[in-house]
Write a protein that holds these residues in place. Structure first.
Motif, PDB file in Angstrom:
ATOM      1  N   TYR A   1      42.522 -35.511  11.420  1.00  0.00           N
ATOM      2  CA  TYR A   1      42.544 -36.240  12.686  1.00  0.00           C
ATOM      3  C   TYR A   1      41.783 -37.558  12.570  1.00  0.00           C
ATOM      4  O   TYR A   1      40.820 -37.658  11.798  1.00  0.00           O
TER       5      TYR A   1
ATOM      6  N   ASN B   1      38.155 -40.680  16.324  1.00  0.00           N
ATOM      7  CA  ASN B   1      38.017 -40.657  17.788  1.00  0.00           C
ATOM      8  C   ASN B   1      38.749 -39.492  18.444  1.00  0.00           C
ATOM      9  O   ASN B   1      38.655 -39.289  19.652  1.00  0.00           O
ATOM     10  N   GLU B   2      39.517 -38.717  17.647  1.00  0.00           N
ATOM     11  CA  GLU B   2      40.231 -37.562  18.196  1.00  0.00           C
ATOM     12  C   GLU B   2      39.630 -36.226  17.752  1.00  0.00           C
ATOM     13  O   GLU B   2      40.123 -35.168  18.150  1.00  0.00           O
TER      14      GLU B   2
ATOM     15  N   GLN C   1      37.486 -33.104  17.851  1.00  0.00           N
ATOM     16  CA  GLN C   1      36.845 -32.346  18.908  1.00  0.00           C
ATOM     17  C   GLN C   1      35.913 -31.288  18.311  1.00  0.00           C
ATOM     18  O   GLN C   1      35.982 -30.975  17.121  1.00  0.00           O
TER      19      GLN C   1
END
Length: 304
Positions: A110, A113-114, A116
């Motif tokens: 990913y 900024n994505e 999690q």
């Protein structure tokens, strides 16, 4: 189109390149990475830091001119301090590398900024137990080797520093990771040692900077205690509300510094791991060839 990370992990790198890529990775992922560490490792480290400082201050109640002041409560404080130090070692030796390498694995899938929390903590529980078991195994190995002088302990400590990376990136158990360390590091002990030394020196300087406010606070407290005629440091235990608040603030500051310090070493060792795997097994090269084959297959299957 599949996400392609900007930093290629499995790649042969010279000594300076590994240092450079450590800082490049930190710079590119500073906000999301530190956010993950603060949310997972940071909370535990902060609580342990505050608890450790509170217990340490209590030990200052010992009056050197009065041995009878060393009572059961003092002994209890010492045992509590050692217990907190042990828990702190578990966090820095297991949870922090698990978060660091968990983030690096997520980075391969990913954009920064994505990423999690669930991407980082995937299967984190089992990995932590493996890391704790591995760290105990390493501690026993190094302790036994110290009976044969310092050099064997130093040699084994450097070799086994790769274990955490192997456990996370290859899903190995502690025993298999232990053996694989010796296989990977062949001929590259000195470069691994140098990497650890450089990061250790840098981490020491950073920890001094982040620990400076508390050092000044306790230095002024000790000076004031002696100025008031105290024969020892027993006055250090009597902290005002303002001083206690400052101590907690400094604990937050030190926790942030500890995360940066340990992260530098863990990430540097990860890039050494990637370098060694590529040199021994050409994993990155094989992945590129496989990707080219897949693209060629997709081109052949395309319908006009």
């Amino acid at each position: 189109m599949a996400y392609i990370p900007q930093i290629e992990f499995y790649k042969k790198r010279q000594f300076g390149d590994k240092l450079n890529m450590t800082f490049v990775f930190i710079r590119e992922n500073a906000v999301p990475y530190l956010k993950m560490q603060l949310m997972i490792s940071g909370v535990i480290l902060l609580l342990l830091n505050i608890l450790m400082n509170q217990i340490s201050v209590g030990i200052f109640n010992f009056d050197m001119d009065n041995p009878e002041s060393f009572d059961m409560s003092m002994l209890s404080s010492i045992f509590k301090l050692y217990g907190v130090i042990f828990l702190n070692a578990i966090v820095t030796g297991a949870i922090m590398p698990a978060v660091t390498y968990g983030y690096m694995k997520a980075y391969q899938k990913y954009p920064p900024n994505e990423i999690q929390v669930n991407h980082v903590t995937e299967a984190l529980g089992s990995k932590i137990f493996n890391l704790v078991a591995y760290n105990i195994l390493v501690a026993i190995t190094v302790l036994i080797s110290m009976f044969f002088f310092l050099i064997p302990a130093l040699y084994l400590g450097v070799v086994l520093s790769l274990g955490s990376s192997i456990i996370i990136f290859e899903d190995e158990n502690p025993l298999d990771a232990y053996g694989r360390c010796f296989k990977l590091i062949g001929g590259k002990w000195w470069s691994t040692f140098g990497l650890l030394v450089v990061m250790g020196i840098l981490g020491y300087v950073i920890s001094l900077l982040f620990g400076l406010p508390r050092t000044i606070l306790f230095g002024l407290k000790a000076f004031t205690s002696f100025e008031e005629g105290a024969p020892d440091l027993s006055g250090m235990a009597d902290m005002s509300t303002g001083e206690q608040v400052l101590s907690i603030i400094f604990s937050v500051f030190e926790t942030f510094g500890a995360i940066i310090t340990y992260s530098l070493s863990f990430i540097a060792i990860a890039f050494q791991y990637f370098n060694l795997v590529e040199r021994k097994e050409s994993r990155g090269l094989m992945s590129q060839i496989e990707g080219m084959d897949n693209e060629a297959q997709e081109a052949d299957d395309e319908v006009y």
